[in-house]
Every structure is written in structure tokens, then in C-alpha cells.
Design a protein around this motif. Sequence first.
Motif, short mmCIF file in Angstrom:
data_model
loop_
_atom_site.label_atom_id
_atom_site.label_comp_id
_atom_site.label_asym_id
_atom_site.label_seq_id
_atom_site.Cartn_x
_atom_site.Cartn_y
_atom_site.Cartn_z
N PRO A 18 -26.16 -0.39 -3.07
CA PRO A 18 -27.42 -1.13 -3.23
C PRO A 18 -27.29 -2.65 -3.17
CG PRO A 18 -27.33 0.68 -4.79
CD PRO A 18 -25.98 0.60 -4.16
N LEU A 19 -26.18 -3.22 -3.67
CA LEU A 19 -26.08 -4.69 -3.72
C LEU A 19 -26.04 -5.31 -2.32
CD1 LEU A 19 -25.86 -7.31 -5.27
CD2 LEU A 19 -23.39 -6.93 -5.46
N PRO A 20 -25.10 -4.92 -1.43
CA PRO A 20 -25.14 -5.51 -0.08
C PRO A 20 -26.39 -5.12 0.69
CG PRO A 20 -23.50 -3.76 -0.19
CD PRO A 20 -23.93 -4.04 -1.60
N TYR A 21 -26.91 -3.90 0.43
CA TYR A 21 -28.15 -3.50 1.10
C TYR A 21 -29.31 -4.39 0.67
CZ TYR A 21 -32.49 -1.04 1.89
OH TYR A 21 -33.78 -0.76 2.25
N THR A 58 -20.73 -3.91 5.19
CA THR A 58 -20.29 -3.41 3.89
C THR A 58 -21.01 -2.11 3.54
OG1 THR A 58 -19.93 -5.70 3.18
CG2 THR A 58 -19.99 -4.01 1.47
N CYS A 59 -22.32 -2.06 3.82
CA CYS A 59 -23.09 -0.83 3.57
C CYS A 59 -22.54 0.33 4.40
CB CYS A 59 -24.56 -1.05 3.92
SG CYS A 59 -25.42 -2.23 2.86
N ILE A 60 -22.27 0.06 5.67
CA ILE A 60 -21.74 1.10 6.56
C ILE A 60 -20.37 1.58 6.06
CG2 ILE A 60 -20.98 1.60 8.92
CD1 ILE A 60 -23.03 -0.63 9.78
N LEU A 61 -19.57 0.63 5.60
CA LEU A 61 -18.25 0.97 5.08
C LEU A 61 -18.36 1.96 3.92
CD1 LEU A 61 -15.18 0.54 4.82
CD2 LEU A 61 -15.68 -1.44 3.38
N TYR A 62 -19.31 1.75 3.02
CA TYR A 62 -19.47 2.65 1.87
C TYR A 62 -19.89 4.05 2.33
CZ TYR A 62 -19.04 -1.38 -1.21
OH TYR A 62 -18.58 -2.48 -1.88
N LEU A 63 -20.74 4.14 3.35
CA LEU A 63 -21.12 5.45 3.87
C LEU A 63 -19.93 6.17 4.48
CD1 LEU A 63 -24.60 4.74 5.52
CD2 LEU A 63 -24.13 6.40 3.72
N PHE A 86 -26.64 4.40 8.56
CA PHE A 86 -26.20 5.78 8.71
C PHE A 86 -25.81 6.08 10.16
CE2 PHE A 86 -27.82 10.02 10.04
CZ PHE A 86 -26.81 10.80 9.51
N VAL A 87 -26.63 5.65 11.10
CA VAL A 87 -26.37 5.91 12.52
C VAL A 87 -25.05 5.26 12.95
CG1 VAL A 87 -27.17 5.48 14.87
CG2 VAL A 87 -28.79 6.24 13.12
N VAL A 88 -24.84 4.01 12.54
CA VAL A 88 -23.59 3.33 12.89
C VAL A 88 -22.40 4.03 12.24
CG1 VAL A 88 -22.31 1.16 12.75
CG2 VAL A 88 -24.77 1.12 13.19
N ALA A 89 -22.57 4.49 11.00
CA ALA A 89 -21.47 5.14 10.28
C ALA A 89 -20.99 6.41 10.97
CB ALA A 89 -21.91 5.45 8.85
N ILE A 90 -21.90 7.15 11.62
CA ILE A 90 -21.50 8.42 12.24
C ILE A 90 -21.19 8.27 13.73
CG2 ILE A 90 -22.84 9.78 10.60
CD1 ILE A 90 -24.98 10.14 12.75
N THR A 91 -21.40 7.10 14.30
CA THR A 91 -21.19 6.95 15.75
C THR A 91 -20.03 6.04 16.12
OG1 THR A 91 -22.85 5.18 15.80
CG2 THR A 91 -23.60 7.40 16.34
N VAL A 92 -19.65 5.11 15.25
CA VAL A 92 -18.59 4.15 15.60
C VAL A 92 -17.23 4.73 15.26
CG1 VAL A 92 -17.60 1.90 15.09
CG2 VAL A 92 -20.08 2.15 15.28
N PRO A 93 -16.36 4.90 16.26
CA PRO A 93 -15.00 5.38 15.97
C PRO A 93 -14.10 4.22 15.52
CG PRO A 93 -15.27 5.08 18.32
CD PRO A 93 -16.60 4.73 17.70
N HIS A 94 -12.99 4.54 14.87
CA HIS A 94 -12.01 3.54 14.44
C HIS A 94 -12.68 2.44 13.64
CE1 HIS A 94 -9.45 5.69 17.20
NE2 HIS A 94 -10.21 5.34 18.22
#
Length: 322
Positions: A213-216, A37-42, A259-267
Motif C-alpha cells: 500500500p505505501l508505494p502504491y 516496488t509494487c510490482i516487486l511485491y507481487l 499485476f499485468v507487468v508482474a506476470i508478463t515481464v521475465p527476469h
Amino acid sequence: NGVRVRGSYREIAEFVFRGQLGGQVVNAAAITEALMTCILYLVLCGDLMYFCFPGAGLSKTFWVSVSFVCLLPCAALTSLRHVSLISFWNTVTHVIINGIIIVYCLTRTADWQPAKVQFHIDIYTFPISLGIIVFSYTSHIFLPTLEGSLIDKRRFACMMNWTHLLSAIFKALFGYIGFHKGGDHQQPDECAAVPLRVSVNIALALKALFSYPLPYFAAANFLENSLFTGRPLPSCWNEKREFKCWAVLPRALLVLFTFVVAITVPHFALLCGLIGSFTGTMLSFVWPAYFHLVLKRHASPLYTRLFDAFIIAVGVLCGSVG
């Protein structure tokens, strides 16, 4: 009034599965769901800001990086009260944005395309959509803490029924109205909609930042309870239950991980669908119903046990299809 004997999903799982392994599996699923969920928001912040200024020559990665810098102070959040205050402004922003979009769509009824609205299931896209929908409803990891903090715990069931029912109705109407306005390609108006689109996108990006902040906080607490409890790592808290300064570093690394997952995972939508189909269905359907079936099997009537079994079957089916 009943007496609380187990205060978290992990404690319930350890009791039902007769060991710590079951609790660790449930905890891992909850951590995965919260971090996703955090990654989704980023990712959402990056997409929204990129489409606000498509001609600026700034990539989505740049905007995700800006969002990461804004969210780095979340590592210092140690109080649920502060998280609740941020979530309050998230709710305010959410209501304002939805009101603006609905009013705008209703003022453009002449552009609606009702002929393109079809009610059928596309076997190629429905499983992914189903996983994303389940992913968006996974609030179960917060519920034990929420119920435990209520002054009148007898109102918990009423709150759950009404909030989820209203949420489902509003999401269905919101999607229906939005599709009516834009059709299957969702093409915006050329000039008139540009200022509105930019304003709404910026507001949505702020909402995503307020939502982080909540899921984090939940993921950080799950990890701290699993790892930083004296074994195998030292506690993040001193004898007075004050947060130690060095404990901010692991929390900052957790923000960095998202952050790293948000910028590296495609689709990323496909990944959300996959995670929702597994951890979402287990946390929302299978495990709660199974835990209730085991814990209340002697006190529940037959129709309640059958309903639990039905929910488990639906969860397994949805997860498998997804």
C-alpha cells in the motif's frame, strides 16, 4: 525555524530546472520507482507461495493472481493514516521474521561454511546487485511528505542518519549470516527446515502484501497530482476534499497494471537492477545532491559543496556501471 516554500521533489525540480519539464521528469522517475516496488511485491508473493507448495500443481501466475485479488481493495485507500496502520503491521511482521531466521541460523553454526565467504567483486554480477541495492534504499520519494508531517522537524536529520545507518548494518549482517548458513547454493535442510521454511515464506508473503500500500499510495498520489488537477482530466476530489466514487476506477486500473507487468515481464531481477541503476541513482544520489548544491550554494561552506559534487559523481558512476 525555517519556512517551507517547496513541499515536494517536483516543486524543487521545477524551481532548480526553471520550468515544468524538470518537475515532470522527476515525477516520472518517482512514479516509475514506486510502481516497480509494487510490482516487486507481487512477484515476491508469487514466488514465496509457489515454493511453499511446489507439488500442488499451482503456477507462480496463479499465486500472483491471488495476491492481486487481495490487494485490489488498495484502490479505496485515500488516507495516509490507514496506510500508516498497514505499514505498522508490515514492520511487526518484518521484525518477527528476521528474528526467527537469525535465531535459526545461529542455532546451526555447526553447518556454517566460512571458507565459502569471499570478499571480492564479480564484474558480471556486481552491477546488477548494485542496482538492486540502490533500488531497495530509494525512500526519497516519501521524504518530503514525511518531514512535513513531523511534529519536531529538527529531528528529521537525526532520524534519517540513524535509520539508514542501522538499515545498512542490519542488511549486511543478515546477508552475511544467511550466506554463512547456506553457502553459495543456499540448500535448506531436508526435513527439519520444511515447516520453518513454509511458515517463514507465508509470513514473508503477508509482509509483502502489507508493504504494497505505501508505494502504491505514493504512485497514485503522484499520478493524481499530475493528471487529475482539472487539466487535462477532472479532479478526483470535490470542493470538500472528499474522494469521488468514480476516482476509485483509475486507482483499480493502477493495481491491475502492476499485476499485468508482474506476470508478463521475465527476469524481473534484471529489470529491478536496471530501474535501480537509473531512477534509483538519480533519486537517491544525483538529484538530491544537485538540488542541495543549487539551492544552498551561497549558504554552504566549500567542503559541503565538494561533498555534494562527490555524491553526484558516485551516483553517475554507479548508474553508468549498472
